[in-house]
Motif scaffolding. Structure first.
Motif, PDB file in Angstrom:
ATOM      1  N   ALA A  59      58.793  15.639  22.147  1.00 20.76           N
ATOM      2  CA  ALA A  59      58.826  15.802  23.604  1.00 20.76           C
ATOM      3  C   ALA A  59      58.275  14.538  24.247  1.00 20.76           C
ATOM      4  N   PRO A  60      58.727  14.212  25.471  1.00 24.66           N
ATOM      5  CA  PRO A  60      58.163  13.038  26.155  1.00 24.66           C
ATOM      6  C   PRO A  60      56.673  13.238  26.450  1.00 24.66           C
ATOM      7  N   ALA A  61      55.943  12.135  26.624  1.00 23.37           N
ATOM      8  CA  ALA A  61      54.491  12.198  26.815  1.00 23.37           C
ATOM      9  C   ALA A  61      54.117  13.055  28.019  1.00 23.37           C
ATOM     10  N   TRP A  62      54.923  12.999  29.095  1.00 25.21           N
ATOM     11  CA  TRP A  62      54.566  13.758  30.302  1.00 25.21           C
ATOM     12  C   TRP A  62      54.552  15.266  30.051  1.00 25.21           C
ATOM     13  N   ALA A  63      55.270  15.703  29.015  1.00 28.16           N
ATOM     14  CA  ALA A  63      55.345  17.147  28.766  1.00 28.16           C
ATOM     15  C   ALA A  63      53.993  17.734  28.364  1.00 28.16           C
ATOM     16  N   TYR A  64      53.033  16.850  27.980  1.00 23.31           N
ATOM     17  CA  TYR A  64      51.698  17.326  27.599  1.00 23.31           C
ATOM     18  C   TYR A  64      50.768  17.452  28.811  1.00 23.31           C
ATOM     19  N   LEU A  65      51.263  17.066  29.982  1.00 24.11           N
ATOM     20  CA  LEU A  65      50.366  16.949  31.143  1.00 24.11           C
ATOM     21  C   LEU A  65      50.532  18.060  32.176  1.00 24.11           C
ATOM     22  N   GLY A  66      51.128  19.194  31.766  1.00 23.81           N
ATOM     23  CA  GLY A  66      51.289  20.314  32.693  1.00 23.81           C
ATOM     24  C   GLY A  66      49.970  20.772  33.300  1.00 23.81           C
ATOM     25  N   GLY A  67      48.889  20.601  32.549  1.00 20.89           N
ATOM     26  CA  GLY A  67      47.577  21.031  33.026  1.00 20.89           C
ATOM     27  C   GLY A  67      47.106  20.258  34.252  1.00 20.89           C
ATOM     28  N   LEU A  68      47.563  18.999  34.402  1.00 19.17           N
ATOM     29  CA  LEU A  68      47.174  18.213  35.580  1.00 19.17           C
ATOM     30  C   LEU A  68      47.727  18.850  36.850  1.00 19.17           C
ATOM     31  N   SER A  69      48.974  19.304  36.737  1.00 21.55           N
ATOM     32  CA  SER A  69      49.608  19.944  37.885  1.00 21.55           C
ATOM     33  C   SER A  69      48.865  21.220  38.261  1.00 21.55           C
ATOM     34  N   GLY A  70      48.436  21.962  37.244  1.00 19.91           N
ATOM     35  CA  GLY A  70      47.669  23.191  37.502  1.00 19.91           C
ATOM     36  C   GLY A  70      46.345  22.888  38.190  1.00 19.91           C
ATOM     37  N   ALA A  71      45.667  21.832  37.718  1.00  9.83           N
ATOM     38  CA  ALA A  71      44.379  21.467  38.310  1.00  9.83           C
ATOM     39  C   ALA A  71      44.554  21.003  39.757  1.00  9.83           C
ATOM     40  N   ALA A  72      45.636  20.256  40.020  1.00  6.57           N
ATOM     41  CA  ALA A  72      45.905  19.778  41.380  1.00  6.57           C
ATOM     42  C   ALA A  72      46.234  20.945  42.304  1.00  6.57           C
ATOM     43  N   THR A  73      46.914  21.960  41.769  1.00  2.73           N
ATOM     44  CA  THR A  73      47.231  23.148  42.562  1.00  2.73           C
ATOM     45  C   THR A  73      45.959  23.783  43.108  1.00  2.73           C
ATOM     46  N   VAL A  74      44.965  23.905  42.224  1.00  2.00           N
ATOM     47  CA  VAL A  74      43.694  24.510  42.621  1.00  2.00           C
ATOM     48  C   VAL A  74      43.094  23.758  43.790  1.00  2.00           C
ATOM     49  N   ALA A  75      43.078  22.413  43.686  1.00  2.00           N
ATOM     50  CA  ALA A  75      42.470  21.596  44.733  1.00  2.00           C
ATOM     51  C   ALA A  75      43.202  21.787  46.059  1.00  2.00           C
ATOM     52  N   LEU A  76      44.536  21.680  46.035  1.00  2.00           N
ATOM     53  CA  LEU A  76      45.326  21.782  47.269  1.00  2.00           C
ATOM     54  C   LEU A  76      45.180  23.154  47.922  1.00  2.00           C
ATOM     55  N   THR A  77      45.305  24.213  47.106  1.00  2.00           N
ATOM     56  CA  THR A  77      45.287  25.556  47.696  1.00  2.00           C
ATOM     57  C   THR A  77      43.882  25.933  48.174  1.00  2.00           C
ATOM     58  N   THR A  78      42.843  25.393  47.513  1.00  2.00           N
ATOM     59  CA  THR A  78      41.489  25.687  47.971  1.00  2.00           C
ATOM     60  C   THR A  78      41.268  25.101  49.365  1.00  2.00           C
ATOM     61  N   VAL A  79      41.706  23.863  49.552  1.00  2.00           N
ATOM     62  CA  VAL A  79      41.552  23.221  50.865  1.00  2.00           C
ATOM     63  C   VAL A  79      42.392  23.959  51.913  1.00  2.00           C
ATOM     64  N   ALA A  80      43.646  24.275  51.567  1.00  2.00           N
ATOM     65  CA  ALA A  80      44.534  24.945  52.526  1.00  2.00           C
ATOM     66  C   ALA A  80      44.009  26.329  52.907  1.00  2.00           C
ATOM     67  N   ALA A  81      43.479  27.061  51.924  1.00  2.00           N
ATOM     68  CA  ALA A  81      43.016  28.427  52.187  1.00  2.00           C
ATOM     69  C   ALA A  81      41.780  28.430  53.079  1.00  2.00           C
ATOM     70  N   ASN A  82      41.047  27.306  53.109  1.00  2.00           N
ATOM     71  CA  ASN A  82      39.868  27.211  53.965  1.00  2.00           C
ATOM     72  C   ASN A  82      40.194  26.639  55.342  1.00  2.00           C
TER      73      ASN A  82
END
Lengths: 147, 136
Positions: free
Chosen positions: A65-88
């Motif tokens: 698999a390409p190297a980026w396929a191992y980085l799904g967790g970054l997207s998950g971590a960024a989701t937390v940051a964005l939605t936490t700010v938006a929800a507040n």
């Protein structure tokens, strides 16, 4: 309807129910130890549990698999940051949920349509559009009820 | 306000992105291996944020045992997402997971005696109709 399709539909619904339980657990962690812990703790315990589950079978941890396929967790971590700010913000949790839902469906549709990230291209029949409309509209009502 | 709305929209899109990326890795390995990497990489990123910017969280001793279940449930959630993608396609996967989340969340709210019963009931009916249409 093919048997496998019925099973996949049930698994999809069950996966969504798991998300409710997951958010319930993580929200409790957040209530006690803050929003960062609400995401950090489940990622830590999840890593440990996944490793334990992988131990007996010892499958290779890497594949063709390409190297980026191992980085799904970054997207998950960024989701937390964005939605936490938006929800507040003035959007509150309900507005954040509603918009997030729209963003999620739109992205998934793009993946099907244009074959993003290796997704097999799939057409969107009139029936799929009707299903999407009903599910998104219904979800907005449920979110409205919880606001 | 537009900035916050864009952030909420992007948050949703990132949920989809994450599922696609994990699904791609699962095709070359297994859904469980992909879920492992998702959690390890996510943990590393969040731990870095904690150490550099926000400080390591405290108050973990007050977390009740049941609330630690979120991680193991998440492992299953991510693995099942990878399993679903090639079977249903991305849009149907997203819609069915959302449907399951909303119906179970509405049931939980009702059990807790939350207000807004009418909105929930109407919403669940529409969602179930949508699922019935999608399963053909």
């Amino acid at each position: 309807m093919p048997e496998s399709r019925a099973l996949a539909v049930l698994v999809g619904l069950g996966t969504g129910a798991l998300l409710t339980l997951m958010l319930l657990s993580n929200a409790e962690v957040g209530r006690r130890a803050g929003p960062l812990a609400a995401s950090l703790v489940p990622h830590a315990t999840g890593t440990a549990v996944a490793l334990l589950l992988l131990l007996p079978g010892r499958p290779p941890l890497a594949g063709p698999a390409p190297a980026w396929a191992y980085l799904g967790g970054l997207s998950g971590a960024a989701t937390v940051a964005l939605t936490t700010v938006a929800a507040n913000s003035a959007l509150a949790l309900s507005g954040t949920l509603a918009l997030g839902l729209v963003g999620q469906v739109a992205f998934a549709r793009g993946a099907d349509r244009w074959g993003w990230l290796g997704q097999a291209r799939a057409a969107f029949a009139r029936r799929d559009a009707l299903a999407a409309l009903l599910i998104v509209l219904g979800s907005l009502l449920v979110i409205r009820g919880a606001a | 306000m537009i900035l916050f709305a864009a952030m909420a929209l992007a948050g949703g899109a990132l949920v989809g992105l994450s599922r696609q990326v994990n699904g791609r890795l699962a095709r070359a390995t297994t859904p469980l291996v992909a879920s492992f990497w998702n959690h390890l990489v996510g943990f590393a990123a969040l731990a870095l944020v904690a150490l550099v910017a926000l400080g390591w969280p405290s108050g973990l001793s007050g977390v009740p045992p049941w609330a630690w279940a979120g991680g193991p449930i998440g492992v299953l959630f991510v693995a099942l997402g990878s399993w679903l993608l090639p079977r249903l396609g991305a849009a149907r996967t997203a819609l069915l997971v959302i449907a399951g989340q909303m119906v179970s969340g509405a049931a939980l709210d009702t059990l807790r005696g939350a207000e807004g019963m009418g909105w929930r009931a109407g919403g669940v009916l529409l969602i179930l109709a949508g699922v019935a249409v999608a399963r053909r």
